[in-house]
Design a protein around this motif. Sequence first.
Motif, PDB file in Angstrom:
ATOM      1  N   GLN A  57       4.198  31.857 -28.109  1.00 57.19           N
ATOM      2  CA  GLN A  57       3.101  30.966 -27.732  1.00 57.19           C
ATOM      3  C   GLN A  57       2.597  31.319 -26.329  1.00 57.19           C
ATOM      4  O   GLN A  57       1.388  31.383 -26.096  1.00 57.19           O
ATOM      5  N   GLN A  58       3.511  31.560 -25.422  1.00 61.66           N
ATOM      6  CA  GLN A  58       3.147  31.942 -24.057  1.00 61.66           C
ATOM      7  C   GLN A  58       2.372  33.254 -24.057  1.00 61.66           C
ATOM      8  O   GLN A  58       1.359  33.395 -23.375  1.00 61.66           O
ATOM      9  N   ARG A  59       2.834  34.219 -24.839  1.00 63.87           N
ATOM     10  CA  ARG A  59       2.150  35.524 -24.929  1.00 63.87           C
ATOM     11  C   ARG A  59       0.750  35.358 -25.505  1.00 63.87           C
ATOM     12  O   ARG A  59      -0.191  36.000 -25.055  1.00 63.87           O
ATOM     13  N   GLN A  60       0.603  34.470 -26.471  1.00 61.66           N
ATOM     14  CA  GLN A  60      -0.704  34.218 -27.075  1.00 61.66           C
ATOM     15  C   GLN A  60      -1.660  33.601 -26.056  1.00 61.66           C
ATOM     16  O   GLN A  60      -2.831  33.981 -25.975  1.00 61.66           O
ATOM     17  N   GLN A  61      -1.168  32.675 -25.267  1.00 57.54           N
ATOM     18  CA  GLN A  61      -1.994  32.052 -24.236  1.00 57.54           C
ATOM     19  C   GLN A  61      -2.417  33.082 -23.185  1.00 57.54           C
ATOM     20  O   GLN A  61      -3.567  33.088 -22.736  1.00 57.54           O
ATOM     21  N   GLU A  62      -1.485  33.944 -22.785  1.00 54.44           N
ATOM     22  CA  GLU A  62      -1.806  34.989 -21.814  1.00 54.44           C
ATOM     23  C   GLU A  62      -2.872  35.931 -22.365  1.00 54.44           C
ATOM     24  O   GLU A  62      -3.784  36.331 -21.642  1.00 54.44           O
ATOM     25  N   ALA A  63      -2.761  36.273 -23.631  1.00 50.04           N
ATOM     26  CA  ALA A  63      -3.740  37.167 -24.257  1.00 50.04           C
ATOM     27  C   ALA A  63      -5.114  36.519 -24.292  1.00 50.04           C
ATOM     28  O   ALA A  63      -6.129  37.182 -24.042  1.00 50.04           O
ATOM     29  N   GLN A  64      -5.169  35.219 -24.577  1.00 48.42           N
ATOM     30  CA  GLN A  64      -6.451  34.513 -24.586  1.00 48.42           C
ATOM     31  C   GLN A  64      -7.073  34.493 -23.194  1.00 48.42           C
ATOM     32  O   GLN A  64      -8.285  34.660 -23.043  1.00 48.42           O
ATOM     33  N   GLU A  65      -6.250  34.311 -22.167  1.00 50.79           N
ATOM     34  CA  GLU A  65      -6.758  34.318 -20.794  1.00 50.79           C
ATOM     35  C   GLU A  65      -7.321  35.686 -20.427  1.00 50.79           C
ATOM     36  O   GLU A  65      -8.379  35.773 -19.792  1.00 50.79           O
ATOM     37  N   VAL A  66      -6.640  36.744 -20.831  1.00 51.06           N
ATOM     38  CA  VAL A  66      -7.120  38.101 -20.550  1.00 51.06           C
ATOM     39  C   VAL A  66      -8.435  38.350 -21.277  1.00 51.06           C
ATOM     40  O   VAL A  66      -9.370  38.933 -20.717  1.00 51.06           O
ATOM     41  N   ARG A  67      -8.534  37.892 -22.530  1.00 51.24           N
ATOM     42  CA  ARG A  67      -9.783  38.046 -23.278  1.00 51.24           C
ATOM     43  C   ARG A  67     -10.934  37.331 -22.574  1.00 51.24           C
ATOM     44  O   ARG A  67     -12.036  37.855 -22.463  1.00 51.24           O
ATOM     45  N   LYS A  68     -10.674  36.111 -22.093  1.00 53.97           N
ATOM     46  CA  LYS A  68     -11.706  35.353 -21.384  1.00 53.97           C
ATOM     47  C   LYS A  68     -12.149  36.088 -20.124  1.00 53.97           C
ATOM     48  O   LYS A  68     -13.344  36.173 -19.834  1.00 53.97           O
ATOM     49  N   MET A  69     -11.187  36.602 -19.373  1.00 50.21           N
ATOM     50  CA  MET A  69     -11.514  37.334 -18.148  1.00 50.21           C
ATOM     51  C   MET A  69     -12.344  38.571 -18.467  1.00 50.21           C
ATOM     52  O   MET A  69     -13.337  38.855 -17.795  1.00 50.21           O
ATOM     53  N   ASN A  70     -11.946  39.297 -19.485  1.00 52.72           N
ATOM     54  CA  ASN A  70     -12.680  40.508 -19.862  1.00 52.72           C
ATOM     55  C   ASN A  70     -14.080  40.179 -20.357  1.00 52.72           C
ATOM     56  O   ASN A  70     -15.035  40.896 -20.052  1.00 52.72           O
ATOM     57  N   LYS A  71     -14.188  39.104 -21.107  1.00 60.98           N
ATOM     58  CA  LYS A  71     -15.501  38.712 -21.606  1.00 60.98           C
ATOM     59  C   LYS A  71     -16.417  38.318 -20.453  1.00 60.98           C
ATOM     60  O   LYS A  71     -17.609  38.644 -20.448  1.00 60.98           O
ATOM     61  N   ALA A  72     -15.857  37.643 -19.458  1.00 61.49           N
ATOM     62  CA  ALA A  72     -16.652  37.245 -18.290  1.00 61.49           C
ATOM     63  C   ALA A  72     -17.066  38.466 -17.468  1.00 61.49           C
ATOM     64  O   ALA A  72     -18.182  38.540 -16.970  1.00 61.49           O
ATOM     65  N   ARG A  73     -16.167  39.427 -17.365  1.00 62.38           N
ATOM     66  CA  ARG A  73     -16.459  40.623 -16.570  1.00 62.38           C
ATOM     67  C   ARG A  73     -17.376  41.594 -17.295  1.00 62.38           C
ATOM     68  O   ARG A  73     -18.184  42.273 -16.681  1.00 62.38           O
ATOM     69  N   PHE A  74     -17.226  41.674 -18.593  1.00 65.98           N
ATOM     70  CA  PHE A  74     -17.984  42.636 -19.404  1.00 65.98           C
ATOM     71  C   PHE A  74     -18.680  41.904 -20.539  1.00 65.98           C
ATOM     72  O   PHE A  74     -18.244  41.956 -21.679  1.00 65.98           O
ATOM     73  N   ASP A  75     -19.757  41.239 -20.218  1.00 62.26           N
ATOM     74  CA  ASP A  75     -20.481  40.438 -21.195  1.00 62.26           C
ATOM     75  C   ASP A  75     -20.990  41.323 -22.332  1.00 62.26           C
ATOM     76  O   ASP A  75     -21.842  42.182 -22.122  1.00 62.26           O
ATOM     77  N   PRO A  76     -20.469  41.138 -23.559  1.00 61.92           N
ATOM     78  CA  PRO A  76     -20.891  41.998 -24.667  1.00 61.92           C
ATOM     79  C   PRO A  76     -22.341  41.777 -25.083  1.00 61.92           C
ATOM     80  O   PRO A  76     -22.983  42.671 -25.614  1.00 61.92           O
ATOM     81  N   GLN A  77     -22.884  40.586 -24.833  1.00 57.04           N
ATOM     82  CA  GLN A  77     -24.272  40.319 -25.211  1.00 57.04           C
ATOM     83  C   GLN A  77     -25.233  41.187 -24.415  1.00 57.04           C
ATOM     84  O   GLN A  77     -26.201  41.722 -24.937  1.00 57.04           O
ATOM     85  N   GLY A  78     -24.989  41.319 -23.134  1.00 58.54           N
ATOM     86  CA  GLY A  78     -25.897  42.083 -22.293  1.00 58.54           C
ATOM     87  C   GLY A  78     -25.670  43.585 -22.357  1.00 58.54           C
ATOM     88  O   GLY A  78     -26.484  44.364 -21.871  1.00 58.54           O
ATOM     89  N   LEU A  79     -24.591  44.001 -22.957  1.00 58.64           N
ATOM     90  CA  LEU A  79     -24.261  45.422 -23.012  1.00 58.64           C
ATOM     91  C   LEU A  79     -25.339  46.225 -23.728  1.00 58.64           C
ATOM     92  O   LEU A  79     -25.817  47.252 -23.224  1.00 58.64           O
ATOM     93  N   ARG A  80     -25.754  45.767 -24.868  1.00 53.87           N
ATOM     94  CA  ARG A  80     -26.792  46.482 -25.635  1.00 53.87           C
ATOM     95  C   ARG A  80     -28.087  46.568 -24.829  1.00 53.87           C
ATOM     96  O   ARG A  80     -28.725  47.610 -24.767  1.00 53.87           O
ATOM     97  N   ASP A  81     -28.430  45.466 -24.182  1.00 54.69           N
ATOM     98  CA  ASP A  81     -29.651  45.437 -23.370  1.00 54.69           C
ATOM     99  C   ASP A  81     -29.570  46.418 -22.194  1.00 54.69           C
ATOM    100  O   ASP A  81     -30.579  46.992 -21.797  1.00 54.69           O
ATOM    101  N   ARG A  82     -28.372  46.610 -21.653  1.00 56.26           N
ATOM    102  CA  ARG A  82     -28.217  47.552 -20.544  1.00 56.26           C
ATOM    103  C   ARG A  82     -28.201  49.002 -21.025  1.00 56.26           C
ATOM    104  O   ARG A  82     -28.655  49.898 -20.322  1.00 56.26           O
ATOM    105  N   LEU A  83     -27.678  49.233 -22.214  1.00 54.72           N
ATOM    106  CA  LEU A  83     -27.540  50.604 -22.708  1.00 54.72           C
ATOM    107  C   LEU A  83     -28.829  51.174 -23.299  1.00 54.72           C
ATOM    108  O   LEU A  83     -29.094  52.373 -23.186  1.00 54.72           O
ATOM    109  N   LEU A  84     -29.631  50.342 -23.933  1.00 56.91           N
ATOM    110  CA  LEU A  84     -30.866  50.833 -24.555  1.00 56.91           C
ATOM    111  C   LEU A  84     -31.815  51.511 -23.557  1.00 56.91           C
ATOM    112  O   LEU A  84     -32.324  52.597 -23.853  1.00 56.91           O
TER     113      LEU A  84
END
Length: 112
Positions: A76-103
């Motif tokens: 459970q602790q490992r799952q929570q840590e993984a969710q926190e890392v995902r949130k941090m990565n999503k905040a740092r590397f917004d996937p929505q804007g990625l396509r707009d930046r790459l085109l």
Amino acid sequence: MTLAIVAERAPLHITDDGVVRVGKTRVTLDTIVSVFKQGATTEEIVYRYPSLKLADVYATIAFYLNHQDEVEAYLQQRQQEAQEVRKMNKARFDPQGLRDRLLPRKTEREVC
């Protein structure tokens, strides 16, 4: 001949970053427990992860069954840590804007 019955330690070790690994492999306790819960046999687990020893998989499952509460808390602790890392990565590397930046970059390269 006398059979000596000696309790052996579980083939688990904790890495510097707090991850429990099985034997001398990079396979995690999380992985073994997950596939075991999905119904995989020990032989199937070794087939999927050939770096594992059959005896280590049996010992790991026995450890899990004897310490379910502690292992579940760890998972459970490992799952929570993984969710926190995902949130941090999503905040740092917004996937929505990625396509707009790459085109525009792609268009620039095609023009040159």
